[in-house]
Design a protein around this motif. Structure first.
Motif, short mmCIF file in Angstrom:
data_model
loop_
_atom_site.label_atom_id
_atom_site.label_comp_id
_atom_site.label_asym_id
_atom_site.label_seq_id
_atom_site.Cartn_x
_atom_site.Cartn_y
_atom_site.Cartn_z
N GLU A 213 0.86 -1.19 0.00
CA GLU A 213 0.00 0.00 0.00
C GLU A 213 0.89 1.24 0.00
N GLN A 251 6.86 -9.46 5.62
CA GLN A 251 5.79 -10.25 5.02
C GLN A 251 6.17 -11.73 4.96
N GLU A 260 -2.40 -11.36 10.11
CA GLU A 260 -2.75 -10.40 9.06
C GLU A 260 -1.66 -9.33 9.00
N TYR A 261 -1.10 -9.14 7.83
CA TYR A 261 -0.08 -8.11 7.66
C TYR A 261 -0.18 -7.55 6.25
N GLN A 262 -0.26 -6.22 6.13
CA GLN A 262 -0.32 -5.56 4.84
C GLN A 262 0.88 -4.62 4.72
N ALA A 264 3.06 -1.60 3.85
CA ALA A 264 2.64 -0.23 3.57
C ALA A 264 3.84 0.70 3.66
#
Length: 346
Positions: A213, A251, A260-262, A264
């Protein structure tokens, strides 16, 4: 008779005294001669000893001089080898930067070239349609007008995307240009966006499945800043690339754990206390205090052998501080992320 006796005895005493004085003088002369000879021997021995000492000192100095000469030559050779190794590492770092830049540019060029190719193919089909069937001499002027309008629109699209490809190539040449490194009033927001796009697409060219992101918080009122665009772009691409590697590593650590890991990355620009501040923050692995203290040291790297030279951040620090009179600081928490802050005189 008595007078004669006294006279004889008196003369005998005088002669005896004279004899004693003579012998005393001779003895004193002999002692003086002996002392003079002894002093002469001492002087001779001293001169010989001094000469021997000078010869020994000259030998020691000559030997020391030869050792110093050998040590100097060895030191010069070591410095030459170190300089060669350093130049090779700097060149390797430049090639690594050029690789990242080229990968992003290749991806950027692919889009307009695909558009040019597609519009050219469609235009070719339109030309075939306007030629019509040679067996059918009837002409539909309305259809021809629509086809010509479509063809004209396609040519405009081809021209626009061709200009886009030209600007990308121009930017690439500016990045690779060497010379006077002249400062120019620059739109930092545009430079940030371009560098971010090149770094991201460069990584995605190698890692097809990687996504992150991208959050931009750029101050639209940011004034133009006098910088060397290609040098500052190198700094930004290096910081963006390091941030992407950090989130990619985190990641990988989360893969298979069910968490959960996004990934960014947030980049912002603003004017603070008379200077322009650029912040690049990621939510990657972060750095320990020990690593953070060494992060700007030349040749220090946490990457595996063969993946980094340890010169990227040190060169970036030198470009910002010495090349532009600014500051480059880092804040990081292990396991949470890292933020690099660039400060430039407004």
């Amino acid at each position: 008779m008595l007078v004669m006796k006294d006279t004889l005895f008196g003369q005998e005493k005088v002669m005896r005294l004279q004899s004693l004085n003579y012998r005393e003088q001779q003895r004193m002369q002999e002692v003086a001669a002996s002392q003079a000879a002894l002093r002469a021997r001492y002087r001779t021995a001293g001169l010989v000893a001094g000469l021997v000492g000078l010869l020994v000192l000259a030998f020691i100095l000559a030997r020391h001089g030869r050792q110093e000469e050998r040590a100097r030559r060895a030191l010069e050779q070591s410095l030459a080898e170190l300089k060669t190794a350093q130049d090779q590492l700097v060149q390797r770092e430049k090639m690594a930067f050029l690789g990242e830049l080229t990968a992003g540019i290749a991806h950027e060029l692919q889009n307009p070239l695909n558009f040019v190719k597609n519009f050219a193919e469609v235009s070719t089909e339109l030309v075939d349609e306007i030629n019509g069937d040679p067996q059918n001499p009837t002409r539909d002027t309305t259809l021809e007008r629509e086809i010509l309008d479509g063809l004209k629109q396609n040519l405009k699209q081809i021209s626009q995307h061709g200009q886009r490809a030209t600007s990308i190539i121009k930017g690439m040449l500016e990045h690779s240009r060497t010379g006077t490194s002249q400062r120019l009033p620059t739109d930092l927001n545009a430079l940030i966006e371009e560098s971010l796009r090149l770094a991201y697409q460069g990584l995605r060219t190698k890692e097809k499945n990687f996504t992150a992101e991208l959050i931009t918080q750029l101050d639209p009122a940011l004034p133009p800043v006098s910088v060397v665009p290609q040098d500052l772009s190198r700094v930004l691409i290096n910081l963006f690339t390091n941030a992407f590697h950090a989130v990619q590593q985190r990641q990988r650590q989360h893969d298979g754990t069910g968490g959960e890991y996004q990934p960014a990355l947030t980049v912002s620009s603003r004017v603070v206390a008379g200077q322009v501040e650029i912040s690049i923050r990621d939510n990657g692995t972060g750095m320990s205090e020990k690593i953070r203290a060494k992060v700007f040291q030349p040749f220090f790297t946490t990457k595996p052998v063969g993946e980094g030279t340890g010169l990227g951040l040190s060169m970036s620090h030198e470009i910002v501080t010495k090349g532009h009179g600014g500051t480059l600081a880092v804040q990081s928490r292990e396991g949470e992320g890292t933020e690099f802050i660039i400060g430039l005189p407004a």
